[in-house]
Design a protein around this motif. Sequence first.
Motif, short mmCIF file in Angstrom:
data_model
loop_
_atom_site.label_atom_id
_atom_site.label_comp_id
_atom_site.label_asym_id
_atom_site.label_seq_id
_atom_site.Cartn_x
_atom_site.Cartn_y
_atom_site.Cartn_z
N LEU A 248 0.88 -1.26 0.07
CA LEU A 248 0.12 -0.07 -0.16
C LEU A 248 0.88 1.17 0.17
O LEU A 248 0.49 2.12 -0.13
N ASP A 249 2.27 1.25 0.00
CA ASP A 249 3.14 2.18 0.03
C ASP A 249 3.06 3.00 1.24
O ASP A 249 3.40 4.22 1.06
N TYR A 250 2.82 2.43 2.19
CA TYR A 250 2.86 3.06 3.61
C TYR A 250 4.32 2.98 4.09
O TYR A 250 5.04 2.06 3.87
N ARG A 251 4.89 4.28 4.34
CA ARG A 251 6.20 4.62 4.82
C ARG A 251 6.25 5.14 5.96
O ARG A 251 7.32 5.67 6.50
N GLY A 252 5.19 5.26 6.81
CA GLY A 252 5.31 6.11 8.13
C GLY A 252 5.72 5.39 9.17
O GLY A 252 6.20 4.14 9.20
N VAL A 253 5.81 5.87 10.42
CA VAL A 253 6.41 5.34 11.53
C VAL A 253 5.38 4.12 12.15
O VAL A 253 4.22 4.28 12.00
N ILE A 254 6.13 3.06 12.44
CA ILE A 254 5.41 1.91 13.15
C ILE A 254 6.12 2.10 14.59
O ILE A 254 7.34 1.88 14.87
N GLY A 255 5.16 2.17 15.66
CA GLY A 255 5.91 2.22 17.07
C GLY A 255 5.52 0.90 17.75
O GLY A 255 4.35 0.24 17.76
N LEU A 256 6.50 0.28 18.46
CA LEU A 256 6.12 -0.63 19.41
C LEU A 256 5.59 -0.03 20.89
O LEU A 256 6.45 0.42 21.56
N GLU A 257 4.51 -0.08 20.96
CA GLU A 257 3.74 0.03 22.32
C GLU A 257 3.18 -1.35 22.88
O GLU A 257 2.14 -1.40 22.98
N SER A 258 4.26 -2.07 23.50
CA SER A 258 3.79 -3.24 23.92
C SER A 258 4.79 -3.42 25.35
O SER A 258 5.82 -2.83 25.54
N TRP A 259 4.48 -4.17 25.98
CA TRP A 259 5.28 -5.01 27.05
C TRP A 259 6.21 -5.90 26.61
O TRP A 259 6.01 -6.58 25.40
N ALA A 260 7.24 -6.32 27.48
CA ALA A 260 8.32 -7.14 26.78
C ALA A 260 7.79 -8.58 27.54
O ALA A 260 7.74 -8.47 28.96
N GLU A 261 7.71 -9.50 26.60
CA GLU A 261 7.38 -10.94 27.14
C GLU A 261 8.41 -11.40 28.23
O GLU A 261 9.69 -11.39 27.71
N GLY A 262 8.00 -11.86 29.36
CA GLY A 262 9.10 -11.96 30.31
C GLY A 262 9.84 -11.04 30.79
O GLY A 262 10.99 -11.17 31.50
N GLY A 263 9.65 -9.75 30.49
CA GLY A 263 10.56 -8.66 30.84
C GLY A 263 11.94 -8.58 30.08
O GLY A 263 12.65 -7.69 30.28
N GLU A 264 11.89 -9.25 29.03
CA GLU A 264 12.92 -9.27 28.09
C GLU A 264 13.02 -8.12 26.85
O GLU A 264 12.73 -8.46 25.83
#
Length: 280
Positions: A248-264
């Motif tokens: 689709l030609d999206y080239r915008g920002v992708i943000g990781l808004e998540s917890w880390a599994e196992g705190g890693e």
Amino acid sequence: MLPDAYSRTEPESVETGACPFPLAVCAEMQFLDLPFIERVKHISREGFMVEIWDWTRQDLKRLAATGAVFSSMTGYVRGTLADRDGAAELLRTATQSIHAAKELGVPRLNLHGTGLDPDGLPVLPCAAGPDGAMWMTARDTLCRLAELGARHGVMFVLENLNAQIDHPGVPFGRAEDCLALVRSVDHPSLRLMLDLYHAQIGEGNLIAFIERALPYIGEIQVADVPGRCEPGTGEIHYPAIARALLRLDYRGVIGLESWAEGGESERALTRFATAFSLAA
């Protein structure tokens, strides 16, 4: 660590490579064992942009001195979209947020359908859903925010939230509702902060929604379902999302808004970058 082809800035065009999207990581949710300023430095050293939430809790001068590139932050301190008194407070604190954003170089300021308390619950819950008057007030408030953003050279982004698990009673939480509001305003300084974690819980059918929403997307946030951890820990096949975004030609920002599994957190960042590389 990110693949070599990744750039953490936001150029007008990005050459296809191992990771063709600018990637950001939420400092509020990763490396929780570190002081906040050290989280920002660490994320930046790994080659990612940085997302923050409530700027009023942070030392802006110290954050600016890290040299990090910031992707987004919360665009208001108090207020709501859909009632007159709440809207006035939202606009007032949005103006304060713009000044903070300029100090950090933050291009996108995040909004929600209502203010959220420290537990993520709406300050004005709306279990029955917004009525017609609330829709009109919300649209008027967003028009004024778009004009404010245009005057100051920033973009406001309206984030969808799920009401089933994380934010019960939130008005205008559905991705479809957020898209309808953003589309009705139709202003380049107001776009959608599409959170695919919330959208999967609330509605699903993510790629079809992305296809319809694409002209109105300002940024995309990701986490997996269930658990709200990094891509690869749940049911969403993020490499397929990445291929669809490329198509689709999206080239915008992708943000990781998540917890880390196992705190890693180191592993979480690696999984995140891998999910959005062409090799995945």
